[in-house]
Design an enzyme around this catalytic site. Structure first.
Site, mmCIF file in Angstrom:
data_model
loop_
_atom_site.group_PDB
_atom_site.id
_atom_site.type_symbol
_atom_site.label_atom_id
_atom_site.label_comp_id
_atom_site.label_asym_id
_atom_site.label_seq_id
_atom_site.Cartn_x
_atom_site.Cartn_y
_atom_site.Cartn_z
ATOM 1 N N CYS A 59 -13.894 34.342 -62.841
ATOM 2 C CA CYS A 59 -14.442 33.236 -62.058
ATOM 3 C C CYS A 59 -13.601 32.006 -62.377
ATOM 4 O O CYS A 59 -13.509 31.614 -63.557
ATOM 5 C CB CYS A 59 -15.893 33.020 -62.481
ATOM 6 S SG CYS A 59 -16.667 31.569 -61.743
ATOM 7 N N CYS A 78 -10.653 31.110 -55.915
ATOM 8 C CA CYS A 78 -12.017 31.533 -56.244
ATOM 9 C C CYS A 78 -12.055 33.035 -56.038
ATOM 10 O O CYS A 78 -11.521 33.544 -55.041
ATOM 11 C CB CYS A 78 -13.023 30.839 -55.323
ATOM 12 S SG CYS A 78 -14.696 31.553 -55.392
HETATM 13 N N1 DGL Z 1 -16.221 33.295 -57.957
HETATM 14 C C1 DGL Z 1 -16.251 32.038 -58.550
HETATM 15 C C2 DGL Z 1 -14.927 31.376 -58.726
HETATM 16 O O1 DGL Z 1 -13.950 32.068 -58.874
HETATM 17 C C3 DGL Z 1 -17.441 31.160 -58.442
HETATM 18 C C4 DGL Z 1 -17.909 30.806 -57.097
HETATM 19 C C5 DGL Z 1 -19.193 30.024 -57.205
HETATM 20 O O2 DGL Z 1 -20.146 30.560 -57.775
HETATM 21 O O3 DGL Z 1 -19.236 28.875 -56.726
HETATM 22 O O4 DGL Z 1 -14.811 30.177 -58.744
#
Ligand code: DGL
Length: 249
Positions: A71, A181
């Site tokens: 993430c 993301c």
């Molecule tokens: N998948 C996540 C990232 O890479 C988080 C997205 C989120 O929960 O806002 O930032």
């Protein structure tokens, strides 16, 4: 055989898991989706750090040898804290500004990420280090995380949501778009259809998988074993988790 914990706010980190599983088969992977608290992109650094702590403790109780913060938002918010407080290796997401800057022909790159990532010093430092002489246009992928969590990867509504954030980058002349993301790669087929031919999208997940391989090799744990593969856990019921895990195999 290694035990690897992988965490994300939801199902997005499965886009990283699929790259990891491709080069590091035969390990035990415990994937934790904190979907009761998704999205992370609008949460405070303190909140995300608290969740990353709790999930790390959980992985440790299951014998984790390493943890992947799959993430970007949680990496930016918490990885320095995690590295300072736990005695196992953490592998995080790096925004792929460097390969984008090296490869652009127009001299303009776009970055799609959450609001949390785009304002974090980890991202800003990387951007400033590698973007000399090129222009970087940033945009929040507004609504992208929700599309993926709702398994809405195609269709008129998904197209409209994706176009709203992608088009400004293209209009500004970007020929390269960084997916900042881990949810966004699940929307890549749609993004490629909406973008003009020749736009290059960069997903840092393969590089993250190679970094995990180096980390495991340094601990003598990289050889494939008889690990049970992927175990899915989440803080709230989730349909997208099982479905996206299936297509990520
Ligand atoms: N998948 C996540 C990232 O890479 C988080 C997205 C989120 O929960 O806002 O930032």
């Amino acid at each position: 055989m290694a035990v690897i914990g992988i965490m994300d706010s939801g199902s997005g980190g499965l886009s990283v898991y699929r790259e990891i599983a491709g080069i590091l088969p035969g390990h035990r992977y415990i994937y934790y989706a904190d979907n009761a608290n998704c999205p992370y992109g609008t949460k405070s650094q303190e909140f995300i750090t608290g969740r990353a702590d709790a999930i790390t403790e959980h992985f440790l109780s299951k014998g984790a040898d390493a943890v992947v913060i799959a993430c970007n938002t949680a990496t930016a918010a918490a990885i320095a804290h995690l590295r300072a407080n736990y005695d196992i290796p953490f592998v995080g997401m790096e925004p792929a500004v460097k390969p984008a800057a090296l490869g652009t022909r127009s001299g303009i790159i776009g970055v799609l990420a959450t609001a949390g990532t785009l304002k974090a010093s980890k991202y800003l430092d990387t951007r400033d280090r590698y973007s000399g002489g090129i222009k970087v246009i940033e945009h929040v992928g507004e609504g992208f995380v929700e599309l993926v969590e709702n398994l809405e990867l195609e269709g008129p509504h998904a197209e409209e949501v994706v176009r709203n954030s992608l088009q400004p980058l293209i209009d500004a002349g970007a020929d390269t778009v960084v997916l900042g993301c881990t949810h966004y790669p699940f929307l890549l087929p749609l993004m490629k259809r909406l973008a003009p031919k020749g736009i290059r999208f960069i997903d840092p997940a393969p590089a993250v998988a190679r970094q995990l391989q180096r980390v495991l090799a340094a601990k003598g744990l990289d050889a494939a074993g008889n690990g049970s593969g992927l175990e899915l856990e989440s803080s709230a019921p989730s349909r997208s988790l099982a479905v996206l895990a299936e297509i990520s195999k």
